[in-house]
Every structure is written in structure tokens, then in C-alpha cells.
Design a protein around this motif. Structure first.
Motif, PDB file in Angstrom:
ATOM      1  N   MET A   1      42.597  41.668  32.166  1.00 29.23           N
ATOM      2  CA  MET A   1      41.334  42.360  32.292  1.00 29.23           C
ATOM      3  C   MET A   1      40.334  41.461  33.013  1.00 29.23           C
ATOM      4  N   ASP A   2      39.303  42.047  33.506  1.00 28.10           N
ATOM      5  CA  ASP A   2      38.212  41.305  34.119  1.00 28.10           C
ATOM      6  C   ASP A   2      36.996  41.385  33.197  1.00 28.10           C
TER       7      ASP A   2
ATOM      8  N   GLN B   1      37.979  36.785  36.181  1.00 26.89           N
ATOM      9  CA  GLN B   1      39.023  37.752  36.513  1.00 26.89           C
ATOM     10  C   GLN B   1      40.358  37.333  35.922  1.00 26.89           C
ATOM     11  N   ASN B   2      41.179  38.323  35.642  1.00 28.69           N
ATOM     12  CA  ASN B   2      42.529  38.119  35.114  1.00 28.69           C
ATOM     13  C   ASN B   2      42.532  37.352  33.799  1.00 28.69           C
ATOM     14  N   VAL B   3      41.656  37.751  32.885  1.00 31.37           N
ATOM     15  CA  VAL B   3      41.569  37.132  31.570  1.00 31.37           C
ATOM     16  C   VAL B   3      42.589  37.809  30.652  1.00 31.37           C
ATOM     17  N   ILE B   4      43.291  37.012  29.870  1.00 28.63           N
ATOM     18  CA  ILE B   4      44.216  37.555  28.877  1.00 28.63           C
ATOM     19  C   ILE B   4      43.480  37.602  27.544  1.00 28.63           C
TER      20      ILE B   4
END
Length: 81
Positions: free
Chosen positions: A1-2, A28-31
Motif C-alpha cells: 500500500m501507499d 510507497q510500497n509499505v507492507i
């Protein structure tokens, strides 16, 4: 998710007390690792605390963070589909 977070800050360390400065953070591209809560809480207490904060609470489940330990410590994570 961002994740996008914006707001205003006051530079209190410089003597300011008004929120005159804008900030914006974009990650950006957070888990998402789930919601951690105090280990002293029961699952019922956690559900009560999160029920007013999470729109689709039924889409989450408790996961033991250390299943090999005799001390239970859970977090609330999205169900794996």
C-alpha cells in the motif's frame, strides 16, 4: 500500500506556538504489519478498542506474534484471502 500523510507543525523549539508550517510525507510500497496493542489487553479488550476505529473489523484476525512462547502476545492483522 501507499501512505500519504500531511499536516501542519509549529516550530516550538524556536519559540513558535502557531501551526504555520505544512508538511507532507509520501511512502510507497509499505507492507502493513497489523495493529499492535498492549500485551496486557485481552483479545476482547482489543476488539472493543478497535471496533470504533476499523470499518470492517470482521476482515481482521488475531495472530500470535511469538507462537513458540508460552506468553501469548497478539496483533490484529487483515485476513489472508
Amino acid at each position: 500500500m501507499d501512505l500519504e500523510w500531511s499536516g501542519k507543525i509549529a516550530l516550538t523549539y524556536a519559540g513558535e506556538d502557531e501551526f504555520n508550517h505544512d508538511f507532507k510525507i509520501v511512502v510507497q510500497n509499505v507492507i502493513f504489519d497489523g495493529f499492535h496493542y498492549p500485551k496486557e489487553w485481552s483479545q476482547e479488550e482489543a476488539l472493543e478498542a478497535f471496533s470504533s476505529k476499523i470499518a470492517s473489523l470482521e476482515a481482521y484476525e488475531f495472530v500470535d506474534m511469538n507462537p513458540k512462547s508460552f506468553q501469548r502476545n497478539y496483533k490484529l492483522v487483515p485476513n489472508k484471502l
